[in-house]
Design a protein around this motif. Structure first.
Motif, PDB file in Angstrom:
ATOM      1  N   LEU A  56       0.823  -1.207   0.000  1.00 22.66           N
ATOM      2  CA  LEU A  56       0.000   0.000   0.000  1.00 22.66           C
ATOM      3  C   LEU A  56       0.860   1.260   0.000  1.00 22.66           C
ATOM      4  O   LEU A  56       0.601   2.213  -0.755  1.00 22.66           O
ATOM      5  CB  LEU A  56      -0.917   0.007   1.229  1.00 22.66           C
ATOM      6  CG  LEU A  56      -2.117  -0.939   1.189  1.00 22.66           C
ATOM      7  CD1 LEU A  56      -2.768  -1.039   2.568  1.00 22.66           C
ATOM      8  CD2 LEU A  56      -3.137  -0.478   0.159  1.00 22.66           C
ATOM      9  N   VAL A 140      -8.154   4.972   0.235  1.00 20.68           N
ATOM     10  CA  VAL A 140      -8.135   3.520   0.406  1.00 20.68           C
ATOM     11  C   VAL A 140      -8.609   3.170   1.815  1.00 20.68           C
ATOM     12  O   VAL A 140      -8.075   3.678   2.806  1.00 20.68           O
ATOM     13  CB  VAL A 140      -6.714   2.947   0.197  1.00 20.68           C
ATOM     14  CG1 VAL A 140      -6.730   1.427   0.314  1.00 20.68           C
ATOM     15  CG2 VAL A 140      -6.144   3.389  -1.147  1.00 20.68           C
ATOM     16  N   VAL A 170      -9.982  -2.319   0.459  1.00 23.10           N
ATOM     17  CA  VAL A 170      -9.159  -3.522   0.533  1.00 23.10           C
ATOM     18  C   VAL A 170      -9.765  -4.423   1.599  1.00 23.10           C
ATOM     19  O   VAL A 170      -9.769  -4.079   2.788  1.00 23.10           O
ATOM     20  CB  VAL A 170      -7.690  -3.188   0.881  1.00 23.10           C
ATOM     21  CG1 VAL A 170      -6.869  -4.464   1.006  1.00 23.10           C
ATOM     22  CG2 VAL A 170      -7.094  -2.264  -0.174  1.00 23.10           C
ATOM     23  N   GLU A 260       1.182  -5.396  -5.370  1.00 19.12           N
ATOM     24  CA  GLU A 260       1.455  -4.119  -6.024  1.00 19.12           C
ATOM     25  C   GLU A 260       0.781  -4.053  -7.386  1.00 19.12           C
ATOM     26  O   GLU A 260       0.266  -3.003  -7.790  1.00 19.12           O
ATOM     27  CB  GLU A 260       2.960  -3.910  -6.130  1.00 19.12           C
ATOM     28  CG  GLU A 260       3.632  -3.714  -4.773  1.00 19.12           C
ATOM     29  CD  GLU A 260       5.128  -3.502  -4.868  1.00 19.12           C
ATOM     30  OE1 GLU A 260       5.602  -3.141  -5.966  1.00 19.12           O
ATOM     31  OE2 GLU A 260       5.824  -3.698  -3.856  1.00 19.12           O
ATOM     32  N   PHE A 263      -2.987  -3.395  -6.888  1.00 21.45           N
ATOM     33  CA  PHE A 263      -3.253  -2.016  -6.463  1.00 21.45           C
ATOM     34  C   PHE A 263      -3.053  -1.037  -7.619  1.00 21.45           C
ATOM     35  O   PHE A 263      -3.780  -0.043  -7.728  1.00 21.45           O
ATOM     36  CB  PHE A 263      -2.369  -1.641  -5.275  1.00 21.45           C
ATOM     37  CG  PHE A 263      -2.735  -2.345  -3.995  1.00 21.45           C
ATOM     38  CD1 PHE A 263      -4.051  -2.688  -3.726  1.00 21.45           C
ATOM     39  CD2 PHE A 263      -1.766  -2.672  -3.059  1.00 21.45           C
ATOM     40  CE1 PHE A 263      -4.400  -3.354  -2.566  1.00 21.45           C
ATOM     41  CE2 PHE A 263      -2.099  -3.338  -1.893  1.00 21.45           C
ATOM     42  CZ  PHE A 263      -3.423  -3.678  -1.639  1.00 21.45           C
ATOM     43  N   LYS A 267      -6.010   1.446  -9.175  1.00 18.92           N
ATOM     44  CA  LYS A 267      -5.866   2.884  -9.398  1.00 18.92           C
ATOM     45  C   LYS A 267      -6.390   3.311 -10.760  1.00 18.92           C
ATOM     46  O   LYS A 267      -6.766   4.465 -10.962  1.00 18.92           O
ATOM     47  CB  LYS A 267      -4.390   3.288  -9.260  1.00 18.92           C
ATOM     48  CG  LYS A 267      -3.884   3.286  -7.823  1.00 18.92           C
ATOM     49  CD  LYS A 267      -2.383   3.466  -7.744  1.00 18.92           C
ATOM     50  CE  LYS A 267      -1.933   4.825  -8.218  1.00 18.92           C
ATOM     51  NZ  LYS A 267      -0.478   5.021  -8.006  1.00 18.92           N
TER      52      LYS A 267
END
Length: 631
Positions: A56, A140, A170, A260, A263, A267
């Motif tokens: 994160l 988030v 999440v 990663e 995420f 985005k």
């Protein structure tokens, strides 16, 4: 020097290689085990989110991007990588680092937490504020699967999905095993569904099919049905999709690269997204992996063996409550027990084992627990709903309207009443007297020790109507537990000793502090009356007025807020009677109470023998005695 020592801010994580991140994760786990083994704390949840937290902070730019931790049980890693390494050894200690996110500690703590199921609501608020201010940043919310049992989480999901708010949730799922759909197919579906080319190509194919003369429209509809059927079979996050979220996952929460990547994909989506992450609670420390429930919130322990350090002590109030309830339930099949995701914490785990059909854990849903209990009562049962004091605040409307107004025969066990120690202001139970004593129909009592708790629980189950029973987190006084249970007369205080110079009124275990102070006062020539109030509602007005007229000086002592507390109730009785010549000193809390050992907090706020003696001096009791002696 290890890698962790070099991490001063989240930006320092971005240049690390994956082998360096793996080493950093090991160092973070070692540091948390070292500190929590000494201080106690929420170990297992934090061990499970090391890689997740690192991912994160590598993908997002805190504090510009808002990362909101639900409950805060999993925020230790976040604290370590946001500039609080040097203070970390003071975690949960008096005047030390909070065990939960705290805005005054760091700009990276954008929202204070401590009660569960709030993060998604907060995220929607931050996202809407961003949009209104025409700013550009990510929001988030990190929420656990347990917190998702709270209705507030779904209220927020519904709002976000309806308004198409650009935000990311999440879901940290540490109950489900890493399943087969974590792999190539899942990754492919994620890429497919987040790639803007997907929607464009889907529309192009649909338009192409429709151009086929005669059968084009039917083929397009068939293709759409086939797509939907495949989606229902393969997409485990259909519920979230139907609520307006793009679902990504599940993804291995300990795979740094996969985290990663997902995420970064999230985005790209400009609408609400839910990322489903599977983690192992207690990961990296064998005792915690084997017993994650024990290490969820644990006291000091031997970090080599994992054995919890226990000193010989009397049973806790919680333990006595649970055992007594089982004893009573053996004789009365109508007794049921209800809790909100805290069977062990409330002492109901033994009840659950002995009477599984009469035990109900409703999850993190205090409102439902209370209303459910009211209906159980109207259905002919004798429900005992046990919830921590701080969490009863979440069900106040249900207590007021669903239990007390219709006079439901519900026993509300209020565990963790008073200060609870190192968890701090979000968990102290110091407001319940204020918000419960004003409710009509509610019998409200508090035992001075563990034996009186047994008699009060028995009494509660004999009464017709709602009852609240308040007791602390701590161990008992070590008194003998009498086998034969008896009813305590409702609304009658216990006069433990009589004295003509001053009246000490205590509630709960503070009664023993009053008794100890009375001994010290006697050494100074002051004779004190000590009253164990027992009942906060209805009050024993007769006893209060009798000793007020006798001594003219009263000290009230309560492990609770001063505003609206027991002391306030005593002052109201005196005011209603017009006793203007009686002077009262109230001892309690006058604001939010910080974290710290219970004994330190009591001393700091004057809830001690020394505090009572100082209050007696302020009332000039000693001067009265000296003046009387000289005459």
């Amino acid at each position: 020097m290890g890698i962790l020592a070099k991490i001063e801010q989240p930006r320092d994580l971005k240049g690390l290689t994956y082998p360096e991140l793996e080493q950093l994760a090991q160092e973070i786990r070692a540091e948390m085990i070292d500190v929590v083994s000494a201080n106690g704390g929420h170990l297992a949840p934090n061990l499970g989110v090391v890689e997740l937290t690192l991912a994160l902070h590598r993908v997002f730019d805190s504090p510009k991007d808002k990362i909101i931790w639900d409950v805060g049980h999993q925020s230790y890693v976040h604290k370590l990588v946001t500039g609080r390494q040097k203070e970390f050894k003071s975690l949960r200690l008096y005047k030390g680092l909070s065990g939960f996110p705290k805005r005054c500690e760091s700009p990276h703590d954008c929202f204070e937490t401590g009660h569960s199921s709030t993060s998604i609501s907060a995220a929607v608020g931050f996202a809407k504020a961003r949009d209104l201010r025409k700013e550009k940043n990510q929001v988030v919310a990190v929420i656990g699967d347990g917190a998702m049992t709270g209705g507030m989480a779904f209220e927020a999901l519904n709002h976000a999905g309806h308004t198409k708010t650009n935000m990311i949730v999440v879901l940290n799922d540490n109950e489900m095993a890493i399943a087969q759909n974590v792999g190539a197919m899942s990754s492919y579906l994620n890429r497919l569904r987040t790639d803007p080319r997907y929607d464009r190509s889907k529309d192009e194919i649909e338009n192409l099919l429709k151009r086929i003369p005669g059968i084009g429209s039917k083929m397009a509809k068939a293709a759409e049905k086939a797509k939907d059927s495949l989606k229902y079979l393969l997409v485990p996050g259909l519920l979230f999709e139907e609520m307006g979220f793009t679902y990504l996952g599940p993804v291995n929460g300990h795979d740094q690269i996969a985290l990663e990547q997902v995420f970064e994909q999230a985005k790209m989506v400009k609408e609400p997204v839910l990322v489903h992450v599977l983690t192992q609670k207690g990961r990296g420390y064998e005792p915690s992996e084997k017993n994650p429930a024990l290490f969820h919130g644990v006291g000091p322990f031997n970090k080599v063996t994992g054995e919890v350090i226990k000193k010989p002590a009397p049973p806790t109030y919680t333990q006595v409550f649970g055992e007594t309830l089982c004893e009573l339930a053996e004789k009365d099949p109508r007794i049921t027990a209800i809790t909100a995701a805290m069977p062990s914490g409330t002492g109901l785990n033994l009840f659950a084992q002995k009477f599984p059909d009469r035990f109900f854990d409703v999850g993190i849903a205090e409102q439902h627990a209370v209303t459910f209990s009211a209906a159980l009562a109207f259905g002919g049962m004798k429900p005992v709903v046990s919830i921590y004091s701080t969490f009863y605040q979440r069900a106040y409307d249900q207590v007021l309207h669903d239990v007390c107004l219709p006079h439901a025969n519900v026993v509300m066990a209020i565990d963790r009443a008073g200060v609870v120690g190192d968890d701090g202001p979000t968990h102290h139970g110091v407001f319940d007297i204020s918000f419960l004593r004003v409710i009509p129909n509610l019998v409200f009592m508090a035992p001075k020790d563990e034996n009186e708790l047994r008699h009060m629980l028995y009494t509660s189950l004999q009464l017709d109507g709602p009852v609240a029973l308040r007791y602390p987190r701590s161990v008992g006084q070590g008194v003998e537990l009498t086998e034969e249970l008896r009813e305590l007369p409702v609304g009658k205080a216990e006069i433990l000793q009589e004295g003509k110079d001053i009246t000490l009124i205590g509630v709960g275990p503070m009664v023993y502090t009053c008794l100890a102070a009375a001994v010290e006062l006697r050494h100074r020539g002051v004779e004190a009356t000590v009253i164990n109030l027992r009942y906060i509602n209805p009050l024993d007005k007769e006893s209060i007025l009798r000793y007020a007229r006798m001594t003219k000086r009263i000290i009230t002592v309560e492990d609770h807020m001063l505003a609206g507390g027991m002391g306030s109730a005593v002052v109201e009785v005196l005011a209603d009677e017009g006793l203007a010549d009686v002077v009262v000193e109230r001892l309690g809390y006058d604001g939010y109470v910080d974290q710290g050992a219970i004994s330190l907090l009591h001393q700091g706020y004057g809830l001690s023998v020394v505090g009572i003696l100082k209050a007696a001096e302020r009332l000039k009791v000693l001067q009265r005695i000296e003046g009387r002696s000289s005459v």
